[in-house]
Design a protein around this motif. Structure first.
Motif, PDB file in Angstrom:
ATOM      1  N   ALA A  13     -36.318   2.168   8.857  1.00 27.76           N
ATOM      2  CA  ALA A  13     -37.244   1.065   9.152  1.00 27.76           C
ATOM      3  C   ALA A  13     -36.768   0.240  10.341  1.00 27.76           C
ATOM      4  CB  ALA A  13     -37.396   0.184   7.917  1.00 27.76           C
ATOM      5  N   SER A  14     -35.474  -0.121  10.357  1.00 24.87           N
ATOM      6  CA  SER A  14     -34.962  -0.943  11.462  1.00 24.87           C
ATOM      7  C   SER A  14     -34.936  -0.161  12.764  1.00 24.87           C
ATOM      8  CB  SER A  14     -33.559  -1.456  11.124  1.00 24.87           C
ATOM      9  OG  SER A  14     -32.672  -0.386  10.899  1.00 24.87           O
ATOM     10  N   GLY A  15     -34.593   1.137  12.710  1.00 22.93           N
ATOM     11  CA  GLY A  15     -34.607   1.948  13.926  1.00 22.93           C
ATOM     12  C   GLY A  15     -35.996   2.068  14.523  1.00 22.93           C
ATOM     13  N   GLY A  39     -29.111   0.051  25.284  1.00 20.11           N
ATOM     14  CA  GLY A  39     -29.419  -1.033  24.355  1.00 20.11           C
ATOM     15  C   GLY A  39     -29.395  -0.573  22.909  1.00 20.11           C
ATOM     16  N   MET A  40     -30.021   0.573  22.640  1.00 24.54           N
ATOM     17  CA  MET A  40     -30.021   1.109  21.274  1.00 24.54           C
ATOM     18  C   MET A  40     -28.601   1.435  20.821  1.00 24.54           C
ATOM     19  SD  MET A  40     -33.084   1.266  19.909  1.00 24.54           S
ATOM     20  CE  MET A  40     -32.955   2.550  18.663  1.00 24.54           C
ATOM     21  N   LEU A  45     -22.100   5.225   9.407  1.00 27.33           N
ATOM     22  CA  LEU A  45     -22.279   6.295  10.395  1.00 27.33           C
ATOM     23  C   LEU A  45     -23.603   7.016  10.172  1.00 27.33           C
ATOM     24  CD1 LEU A  45     -21.164   8.066  12.678  1.00 27.33           C
ATOM     25  CD2 LEU A  45     -20.018   9.452  10.923  1.00 27.33           C
ATOM     26  N   ALA A  46     -23.919   7.332   8.909  1.00 30.26           N
ATOM     27  CA  ALA A  46     -25.173   8.040   8.615  1.00 30.26           C
ATOM     28  C   ALA A  46     -26.381   7.204   9.033  1.00 30.26           C
ATOM     29  CB  ALA A  46     -25.241   8.364   7.120  1.00 30.26           C
ATOM     30  N   GLY A  47     -26.357   5.923   8.698  1.00 31.90           N
ATOM     31  CA  GLY A  47     -27.475   5.053   9.067  1.00 31.90           C
ATOM     32  C   GLY A  47     -27.609   4.886  10.574  1.00 31.90           C
ATOM     33  N   LEU A 106     -30.365   5.875  15.793  1.00 29.81           N
ATOM     34  CA  LEU A 106     -30.297   6.326  17.182  1.00 29.81           C
ATOM     35  C   LEU A 106     -31.182   7.548  17.415  1.00 29.81           C
ATOM     36  CD1 LEU A 106     -26.477   5.910  17.926  1.00 29.81           C
ATOM     37  CD2 LEU A 106     -28.357   4.426  18.643  1.00 29.81           C
ATOM     38  N   GLU A 107     -31.257   8.435  16.440  1.00 29.49           N
ATOM     39  CA  GLU A 107     -32.120   9.606  16.578  1.00 29.49           C
ATOM     40  C   GLU A 107     -33.592   9.200  16.557  1.00 29.49           C
ATOM     41  OE1 GLU A 107     -33.089  13.519  17.254  1.00 29.49           O
ATOM     42  OE2 GLU A 107     -31.165  12.466  17.438  1.00 29.49           O
TER      43      GLU A 107
END
Length: 606
Positions: free
Chosen positions: A311-313, A385-386, A455-457, A462-463
């Motif tokens: 959701a945040s990504g 930025g991401m 790391l997983a999140g 990023l993906e």
């Protein structure tokens, strides 16, 4: 007083069969009895013979249909009859006095009785309505009926009661409900003889005066005699697997006994000894508890973390892409160029007005340059930025705030429950440190789970950015991934790292092997001789920063949970929710404060 029923008319007729001798806890082929008004049935037998199981079914704790299936499939017990008198409404049939005294810890004794009074069947259907004065008078009468003082004992909390007083208070709740049958599961366990006799006398008076039928489970026959109103020992005859003492339907005392015989242990049976599956002792060793905690903390937290970062990504990448798409500097740059270049053209040409052809050619050239450079610049800015946002800032913070509730709250609740139920005191008497038993494995498991979850999140967010940006015309997937990689895996500016990278072998530039090794171990920065700058360079490197923040935040959360749970040595079950709330809120606030400190450290990076 319970609604009247004929003294000879059965209230309950019950029958259970042993359909699987290898599973059924009792050896009897059939267990059957009938309960009538003012009678007491003593369900006797050794521990583990199934007395509590049958009483739970009768009391309605096991759902009738699902409970029947469970008893048949799991324990080999077939309930063939559990017939209640049809004139008695379902809500008025049966109440239960549990093996462990059970009262609402958040209410006083009077409050507990009031809740039971307000939710009795007569009050629910409106046939009995009490005003406040009548309600208080009824509470007073009920407490005095079981031998408690209305003013002195009524205002006490359950944690302030002795064992006998707590049993009497629980009995008052059942009186308030006006049940026809009360199931009593070991009501005298843990009481001294005088207190137990006192409770037994109250039960005998309840049975005699109120007409309530009692189903009593107890291993203390002398106390059972008091409940039944008998002063002499009992003798009985055994018939069809049922042991009747003085007859089920009626001696003068109205008491009878059904004895369940426990089947032999599988371990003691020669035919089964080779196939026996020994009870599990998994969890007794620290590494076993650590393994369970890792599975708990990681697997059960993973869906929460992934959904949150999804959701945040999406939100951040869509917002960033939309802003960058809307930013257009072409007209601004052209106006500046026209303003600054026009005088230069006039100066070189000597003309008072610049030739429009020159101006148009310059504008075309500038526009072409902008069209060539701005889209890649936007793509680079978007990717950087991401990467910086999720790796350095909100990735570890979001994970830690979620885990403050998921792991910190879970751990503090577990330890607080152990504290409230004297399990920590038990560990101390066994010579085991409660902190080592719970905190050690849990802390280590959380320090492994937290970085992995972060790391997983972060990778997911990023993906997501790689696929959202191109939808808004910002770069392409491969270019985005390359920019993210270069933003995260920046080279360390340490002299040893630079020396190792530049050298082609152990001996280079006239250096010997040892000189090369010493140069590789130089941890000072290339731009400074102080080790403080080297420390900042290493800790603020994106990969290290991401990991260190996760570990530090999780350590804070676990330490706050540990302190909150063990702060009160005399914690009661009522205080457990407060401990969890304190742990979650306190841990979250300290994590936010620590995040500010990490941000200040990041600003000091050269």
């Amino acid at each position: 007083m319970c609604p009247s029923t004929s003294g000879n008319e059965p209230i309950l007729e019950f029958k259970a069969k042993n359909i699987n001798p290898n599973k059924c806890p009792f050896l009897n082929s059939t267990v059957a009895f009938t309960l009538r008004r003012s009678t007491c049935l003593h369900l006797a037998g050794p521990s583990g013979a199934g007395k509590t199981t049958l009483s739970n079914y009768i009391a309605g704790i096991l759902p009738p249909r699902r409970g029947k299936v469970m008893l048949r499939n799991t324990l080999g017990i077939e309930i063939t009859e559990c017939k209640w008198n049809e004139s008695i409404p379902e809500g008025e049939r049966v109440g239960m006095l549990f093996q462990q005294t059970t009262l609402l810890d958040s209410l006083t004794v009077a409050g507990n009785v009031c809740v039971a009074l307000e939710h009795c069947p007569a009050a629910k259907n409106g046939s009995e309505t009490l005003n406040e004065q009548q309600k208080q008078a009824t509470i007073k009468r009920l407490l005095e009926t079981v031998g408690l003082d209305y003013l002195r004992d009524g205002m006490k909390r359950p944690s302030e009661l002795s064992g006998g007083m707590a049993r009497r208070a629980s009995l008052a709740l059942q009186l308030a409900q006006k049940k026809h049958v009360i199931v009593l599961d070991e009501p005298f366990a843990g009481l001294d003889i005088a207190t137990a006799v006192g409770v037994a006398k109250e039960l005998e008076r309840l049975r005699r005066e109120k007409g309530t039928a009692l189903l009593l489970i107890s291993h203390e026959p002398e106390i059972v005699d008091v409940v039944m109103g008998r002063a002499t020992s009992m003798s009985g005859a055994k018939t069809n697997g049922i042991n009747h003492v003085n007859g089920v339907n009626g001696d003068k005392s109205g008491g009878s006994t059904v004895t369940l015989e426990r089947r032999a242990s599988d371990f003691d049976m020669p035919k089964m000894s080779s196939k026996i599956q020994h009870p599990s002792v998994f969890g007794k060793d620290p590494h076993q508890r650590f393994f369970m905690k890792v599975l708990d903390y990681f697997l059960f937290s993973l869906p929460l973390i992934l959904l949150t970062f999804l959701a945040s990504g999406l939100a951040i990448s869509m917002l960033s892409s939309d802003i960058l798409r809307r930013v257009d500097v072409t007209d601004t740059v052209l106006s500046v160029v026209q303003k600054e270049v026009k005088p230069i053209i006039q100066m070189f040409t000597g003309e008072e007005e610049a030739n429009p052809m020159y101006t148009m050619m310059i504008n075309m050239k500038v526009r072409k340059m902008l069209d060539t450079t701005i889209p890649p610049a936007k793509a680079t800015l978007y990717a950087m930025g991401m990467a910086k946002l999720f790796v350095l800032e909100i990735g570890p913070l979001i994970t830690s705030l979620l885990l403050s509730g998921r792991i910190g709250g879970s751990y503090s609740g577990e330890v607080a429950t152990m504290q409230a139920t004297a399990q920590n005191k038990l560990l101390l008497t066994l010579g085991i440190s409660p902190v080592v038993w719970t905190f050690g494995p849990s802390l280590l498991a959380s320090l492994i789970a937290s970085p992995l979850l972060t790391l997983a999140g972060t990778l997911l967010a990023l993906e997501i950015g790689a696929h959202v940006g191109p939808q808004y015309g910002i770069g392409d997937i491969e270019g985005y991934r390359k920019e993210v990689w270069e933003s995260v895996f920046v080279p360390l500016r340490l002299r040893g790292v630079v020396s190792y990278t530049d050298n082609e072998g152990w001996e280079h530039g006239g250096q010997t092997l040892m000189e090369s090794v010493y140069s590789y171990l130089d941890l000072r920065c290339t731009f400074s001789d102080t080790y403080l700058d080297a420390f900042i360079e290493i800790t603020t490197h994106p990969v290290c920063f991401h990991f260190i923040k996760s570990v530090v935040f999780m350590t804070i959360i676990m330490c706050v949970a540990e302190f909150s749970a063990r702060r009160k040595a005399d914690l009661t079950p009522r205080g457990v929710p407060k401990v969890i709330t304190t742990s979650v809120v306190g841990g979250s606030l300290l994590v936010i404060f620590a995040d500010w400190g990490f941000s200040q450290l990041l600003l000091k990076r050269h």
